[in-house]
Scaffold this motif. Structure first.
Motif, mmCIF file in Angstrom:
data_model
loop_
_atom_site.group_PDB
_atom_site.id
_atom_site.type_symbol
_atom_site.label_atom_id
_atom_site.label_comp_id
_atom_site.label_asym_id
_atom_site.label_seq_id
_atom_site.Cartn_x
_atom_site.Cartn_y
_atom_site.Cartn_z
ATOM 1 N N LEU A 154 3.864 -0.834 12.833
ATOM 2 C CA LEU A 154 3.752 -2.220 12.007
ATOM 3 C C LEU A 154 2.624 -2.683 12.518
ATOM 4 O O LEU A 154 1.719 -3.305 12.012
ATOM 5 C CB LEU A 154 4.979 -3.170 12.085
ATOM 6 N N ILE A 155 2.344 -2.877 13.949
ATOM 7 C CA ILE A 155 1.391 -3.324 14.644
ATOM 8 C C ILE A 155 -0.159 -2.492 14.260
ATOM 9 O O ILE A 155 -1.142 -3.331 13.954
ATOM 10 C CB ILE A 155 1.401 -3.304 16.385
ATOM 11 N N ALA A 156 -0.003 -1.161 14.315
ATOM 12 C CA ALA A 156 -1.116 -0.299 14.100
ATOM 13 C C ALA A 156 -1.459 -0.774 12.746
ATOM 14 O O ALA A 156 -2.727 -0.904 12.302
ATOM 15 C CB ALA A 156 -0.842 0.990 14.046
ATOM 16 N N TYR A 157 -0.560 -1.074 11.655
ATOM 17 C CA TYR A 157 -1.127 -1.457 10.182
ATOM 18 C C TYR A 157 -1.676 -2.526 9.893
ATOM 19 O O TYR A 157 -2.734 -2.834 9.387
ATOM 20 C CB TYR A 157 0.371 -1.307 9.400
ATOM 21 N N GLU A 158 -0.989 -3.744 10.917
ATOM 22 C CA GLU A 158 -1.920 -4.812 11.021
ATOM 23 C C GLU A 158 -3.360 -4.736 11.502
ATOM 24 O O GLU A 158 -4.066 -5.529 10.908
ATOM 25 C CB GLU A 158 -0.927 -5.885 11.756
ATOM 26 N N HIS A 218 0.858 -1.278 -0.020
ATOM 27 C CA HIS A 218 -0.046 0.012 -0.117
ATOM 28 C C HIS A 218 0.912 1.315 0.106
ATOM 29 O O HIS A 218 0.487 1.985 -0.529
ATOM 30 C CB HIS A 218 -0.929 0.160 1.274
ATOM 31 N N HIS A 219 1.937 1.204 0.550
ATOM 32 C CA HIS A 219 3.012 2.419 0.863
ATOM 33 C C HIS A 219 4.305 1.870 1.533
ATOM 34 O O HIS A 219 4.411 0.647 1.568
ATOM 35 C CB HIS A 219 2.405 3.344 1.989
ATOM 36 N N ILE A 220 5.061 2.675 1.991
ATOM 37 C CA ILE A 220 6.377 2.446 2.311
ATOM 38 C C ILE A 220 6.430 1.283 3.461
ATOM 39 O O ILE A 220 6.989 0.496 3.543
ATOM 40 C CB ILE A 220 7.258 3.480 2.585
ATOM 41 N N LEU A 221 5.377 1.652 4.463
ATOM 42 C CA LEU A 221 5.323 1.115 5.804
ATOM 43 C C LEU A 221 4.616 -0.605 5.282
ATOM 44 O O LEU A 221 5.393 -1.428 5.988
ATOM 45 C CB LEU A 221 4.252 1.625 6.904
ATOM 46 N N SER A 222 4.049 -0.614 4.528
ATOM 47 C CA SER A 222 3.411 -1.802 4.006
ATOM 48 C C SER A 222 4.630 -2.320 3.392
ATOM 49 O O SER A 222 4.646 -3.626 3.443
ATOM 50 C CB SER A 222 2.167 -1.348 2.943
ATOM 51 N N LEU A 223 5.347 -1.947 2.651
ATOM 52 C CA LEU A 223 6.656 -2.793 1.921
ATOM 53 C C LEU A 223 7.466 -3.250 3.074
ATOM 54 O O LEU A 223 8.046 -4.405 2.863
ATOM 55 C CB LEU A 223 7.386 -1.512 1.156
ATOM 56 N N LEU A 224 7.887 -2.375 4.097
ATOM 57 C CA LEU A 224 8.456 -2.839 5.303
ATOM 58 C C LEU A 224 7.866 -3.971 5.832
ATOM 59 O O LEU A 224 8.724 -5.151 6.493
ATOM 60 C CB LEU A 224 8.740 -1.731 6.204
ATOM 61 N N HIS A 225 6.570 -3.933 6.092
ATOM 62 C CA HIS A 225 5.903 -5.175 6.508
ATOM 63 C C HIS A 225 6.089 -6.223 5.778
ATOM 64 O O HIS A 225 6.325 -7.495 6.485
ATOM 65 C CB HIS A 225 4.412 -4.761 6.859
ATOM 66 N N LYS A 226 6.039 -6.421 4.656
ATOM 67 C CA LYS A 226 6.137 -7.296 3.857
ATOM 68 C C LYS A 226 7.608 -8.068 3.909
ATOM 69 O O LYS A 226 7.695 -9.409 3.432
ATOM 70 C CB LYS A 226 6.167 -7.064 2.041
ATOM 71 N N CYS A 227 8.400 -7.400 4.117
ATOM 72 C CA CYS A 227 9.909 -8.063 4.504
ATOM 73 C C CYS A 227 9.964 -9.167 5.421
ATOM 74 O O CYS A 227 10.821 -9.904 5.640
ATOM 75 C CB CYS A 227 10.933 -6.753 4.618
#
Length: 436
Positions: A311-315, A225-234
């Motif tokens: 990351l937790i808030a994104y999840e 979705h965005h940069i934070l989402s890309l970090l999450h996928k790592c």
């Protein structure tokens, strides 16, 4: 009478038209929402109230959600500086042509971009376009200057890096890619946006591991979705290792408690994923011996809490996989006090770069507040650990350790008692011999 009937008829027509218009608008909005679900929004207030400073930008706003914050206004001039530097690096085509292309990208995707946000106020198209182009060019220019050109101007770099991964401070990834193709791709033609982001994201890695911190291969532009989402996928585990089941961490065993019961902690040695955890038992009489929990090595520094919380808030907000939340619950279960932190540091599964062990314990104890995990990656591991902890011999051995080995004085007293008991036996033997 006729006039009244006419007035009543006019009112009915007006209501009918308004009802039709209202229904059409609702259907259009519903259709747009079904097509694009907002992915950039304010953090749920329950999570924000626990740690407000973890979700608000310190120096730079990205996108519309914090654009009007007073503390980010001073940095607006710096954004322009990075945009101008970026344009100057590109020798062809002209700067005007590049900017025209960037503007066209916004106008072509205006509805799609706006639909990604839960906007707090209305922006006209001109204002919104200039904001998005400025912010996208700033992000790309900042990363290029800092990580590709190794710019010596790093006075604000750490704060900017921090702000660029906040949940509320994002721009859509698909749009960032379009601006990337208008700008950075002309300087680095053989590099994709995902590859370009790698060095930037690598410094945000939460874990110190032999596993290479890498962005998933063949990731599509619409996937993050965005940069934070890309970090999450790592942090996504390999498919074969994902074991998501409904599970609540209601049974709390701290690291010190588990150590006394015969559980040791060691860094994970599997190269499967950054978040992998494994239970190991000796191949014989395992209930008599120590078992080992191999787990990721968490690096605790000034950015750790912020990264974890976002990351937790994104999840929580996007209803995606609970990779980071699962880990957060495990580390929270293991840490009650600074003694637990010390035990994990001694076991080399935690690195404290933040300050005192008490500070780390306080941070970890609050990280899962107001969060209810529904799917855990570590359901099986924790059930196995709980079964071992509650089995007969580990509990007995743990009781003996707590009673006799909890302090140097207890150990001395135990040795003295054993020595006295041995002397009593020897004396008894000699007394029996003398009586014969």
């Amino acid at each position: 009478m006729e006039n009244k009937d006419l007035e009543l008829g006019d009112m009915e027509n007006t209501i009918h038209k308004r009802a039709h218009s209202f229904l059409r608008d609702v259907e259009n909005e519903h259709s747009l929402n079904e097509e694009i679900t907002p992915s950039i929004y304010m953090t749920p207030h329950t999570l924000r109230e626990v740690s407000p400073q973890s979700f608000s930008p310190r120096v730079v706003s990205i996108g519309p959600l914090h654009r009007d914050d007073e503390n980010v206004q001073a940095f607006q001039g710096q954004k322009a500086t990075y945009l101008i530097k970026l344009m100057k690096h590109i020798t062809s085509p002209t700067q005007e042509t590049i900017m025209n292309s960037c503007m066209e990208k916004v106008y072509a995707s205006m509805k799609k971009i706006k639909a990604c946000y839960v906007l707090k106020r209305v922006y006209n198209d001109v204002e919104f376009t200039e904001m998005m182009v400025m912010d996208a060019c700033f992000i790309l220019g900042f990363i290029y200057e800092t990580f590709e050109k190794n710019s010596p101007d790093m006075s604000h770099a750490n704060d900017v890096v921090r702000d660029l991964v906040l949940l509320e401070n994002q721009i859509p990834f698909f749009f960032l890619k379009e601006i990337f193709e208008c700008t950075i791709a002309k300087l680095m033609p053989n590099t994709s946006l995902v590859q370009f982001m790698h060095r930037f994201l690598k410094i945000l890695n939460l874990f110190d591991s032999d596993v290479d911190f890498s962005i998933p291969e063949n990731i599509s532009v619409d996937s993050p979705h965005h940069i934070l989402s890309l970090l999450h996928k790592c942090y996504k585990p390999h498919k074969d290792n994902i074991n998501r089941e409904e599970f609540s961490f209601t049974k709390r065993h701290s690291a010190v408690d588990l150590d006394k019961a015969g559980v040791s902690f060691k860094p994970k040695r599997s190269h499967s994923s950054l978040l992998g955890m494994e239970m190991e038992f000796p191949c014989f009489l395992w209930s008599w011996c120590k078992c080992t929990l191999r787990m990721p090595v968490l690096k605790v520094h000034d950015l750790t809490e912020m990264i974890l919380r976002n990351l937790i808030a994104y999840e929580e907000s996007s209803q995606t996989h609970y990779y980071i939340t699962s880990y957060a619950f495990v580390i929270n279960m293991l840490v009650n006090t600074q003694d637990d932190v010390a035990k994990l540091i001694d076991s080399e599964v935690l690195v404290n770069e933040m300050g005192s062990n008490e500070e780390v314990a306080n941070m970890i104890n609050k990280i899962c507040k107001e969060i209810a995990v529904v799917n855990s990656l570590y359901h099986q591991q924790w059930e196995t650990l709980d079964k071992f902890y509650n089995s007969y011999w580990p509990k007995q051995i743990g009781g003996i350790r707590r009673t006799y080995f909890s302090s140097p004085w207890n150990i001395i007293a135990l040795i003295a008692a054993i020595f006295a008991f041995a002397l009593t036996i020897v004396q008894t033997i000699f007394t029996i011999r003398d009586n014969k």
